[in-house]
Scaffold this motif. Structure first.
Motif, short mmCIF file in Angstrom:
data_model
loop_
_atom_site.label_atom_id
_atom_site.label_comp_id
_atom_site.label_asym_id
_atom_site.label_seq_id
_atom_site.Cartn_x
_atom_site.Cartn_y
_atom_site.Cartn_z
N GLN A 36 0.86 -1.19 0.00
CA GLN A 36 0.00 0.00 0.00
C GLN A 36 0.89 1.23 0.00
O GLN A 36 1.82 1.35 0.80
CB GLN A 36 -0.92 0.03 1.22
CG GLN A 36 -1.83 1.24 1.19
CD GLN A 36 -3.07 1.05 2.04
OE1 GLN A 36 -3.28 0.01 2.64
NE2 GLN A 36 -3.92 2.05 2.06
N VAL A 37 0.59 2.14 -0.93
CA VAL A 37 1.26 3.43 -1.01
C VAL A 37 0.15 4.47 -0.97
O VAL A 37 -0.69 4.51 -1.88
CB VAL A 37 2.09 3.58 -2.30
CG1 VAL A 37 2.73 4.96 -2.36
CG2 VAL A 37 3.14 2.48 -2.39
N GLN A 38 0.14 5.26 0.10
CA GLN A 38 -0.95 6.20 0.36
C GLN A 38 -2.27 5.44 0.34
O GLN A 38 -2.45 4.54 1.13
CB GLN A 38 -0.89 7.37 -0.61
CG GLN A 38 0.39 8.18 -0.42
CD GLN A 38 0.61 9.24 -1.45
OE1 GLN A 38 -0.14 9.38 -2.41
NE2 GLN A 38 1.66 10.00 -1.26
N LYS A 39 -3.19 5.73 -0.58
CA LYS A 39 -4.48 5.03 -0.57
C LYS A 39 -4.56 3.91 -1.60
O LYS A 39 -5.56 3.22 -1.68
CB LYS A 39 -5.60 6.03 -0.80
CG LYS A 39 -5.75 7.00 0.35
CD LYS A 39 -6.92 7.92 0.14
CE LYS A 39 -7.05 8.84 1.34
NZ LYS A 39 -8.16 9.75 1.24
N ALA A 40 -3.54 3.75 -2.41
CA ALA A 40 -3.54 2.72 -3.45
C ALA A 40 -2.90 1.44 -2.92
O ALA A 40 -1.90 1.49 -2.21
CB ALA A 40 -2.78 3.21 -4.67
N ALA A 41 -3.50 0.31 -3.28
CA ALA A 41 -2.97 -0.98 -2.84
C ALA A 41 -2.93 -1.94 -4.02
O ALA A 41 -3.69 -1.81 -4.98
CB ALA A 41 -3.83 -1.56 -1.73
N LEU A 42 -2.04 -2.91 -3.94
CA LEU A 42 -1.87 -3.91 -4.98
C LEU A 42 -1.35 -5.17 -4.32
O LEU A 42 -0.50 -5.11 -3.43
CB LEU A 42 -0.88 -3.42 -6.04
CG LEU A 42 -0.57 -4.35 -7.20
CD1 LEU A 42 -1.81 -4.56 -8.08
CD2 LEU A 42 0.57 -3.78 -8.05
N ALA A 43 -1.87 -6.32 -4.75
CA ALA A 43 -1.37 -7.60 -4.25
C ALA A 43 -0.34 -8.13 -5.25
O ALA A 43 -0.59 -8.15 -6.45
CB ALA A 43 -2.53 -8.58 -4.10
#
Length: 163
Positions: A98-105
């Motif tokens: 997670q970077v700020q409000k963005a997330a990625l698996a």
């Protein structure tokens, strides 16, 4: 020993230990380090939990619903131009960033735990690793038998291959 001496000694010992990174195995030859402050969660999930999405970029494995949140799951090695994760696996090793409000698996071959690294050892990846890897790296750390890739989570989340 007074308090300021003790504080100084604690600061020195903390500097010697280094910063925490999540160590990821990308394939049989490549390992990467993800700054731990960007790692939200590490999971091992059955392949059946991913929902394939048509017309998604090639490196996207699908969607994952985890605790009422939906994440895109990217094949990190494939995204970096390395050998893709085998499609016949029953379980995926996933690190959610997670970077700020963005997330990625990020699906990887294996999660190898937490490793402490001294920031001063990180070198420029230019000339050391393949040029296709450098946009996703903060640097690299040459080690005995390998080069540890230090990932840039913001660059991974903003990668053009995910669009």
């Amino acid at each position: 020993m007074n308090t300021s001496t003790l504080d100084l000694q604690l600061n020195r010992s903390h500097q010697n230990i280094g910063e925490a990174y999540l160590k990821l195995q990308l394939d049989d030859q490549n390992h990467a380090a993800l700054p731990i402050e960007f790692a939200q969660e590490v999971l091992i999930v059955p392949a059946s939990r991913l929902t394939y999405m048509p017309n998604a970029p090639v490196c996207m494995l699908g969607l994952l619903n985890q605790r009422s949140r939906v994440f895109w799951v990217a094949d990190l090695p494939q995204m970096l131009g390395l050998e893709a994760i085998a499609t016949d696996v029953h379980l995926y090793n996933i690190a959610i960033i997670q970077v700020q409000k963005a997330a990625l698996a990020l699906a990887v071959q294996a999660v190898k735990g937490v490793q402490r690294l001294n920031r001063d050892l990180i070198q420029s990846p230019i000339g050391t690793v393949a040029p296709n890897l450098t946009p996703y790296l903060r640097g690299c750390i040459p080690q005995d038998r390998e080069v540890l890739l230090v990932l840039d989570p913001e660059a991974i989340l903003n990668a053009s291959v995910l669009r």
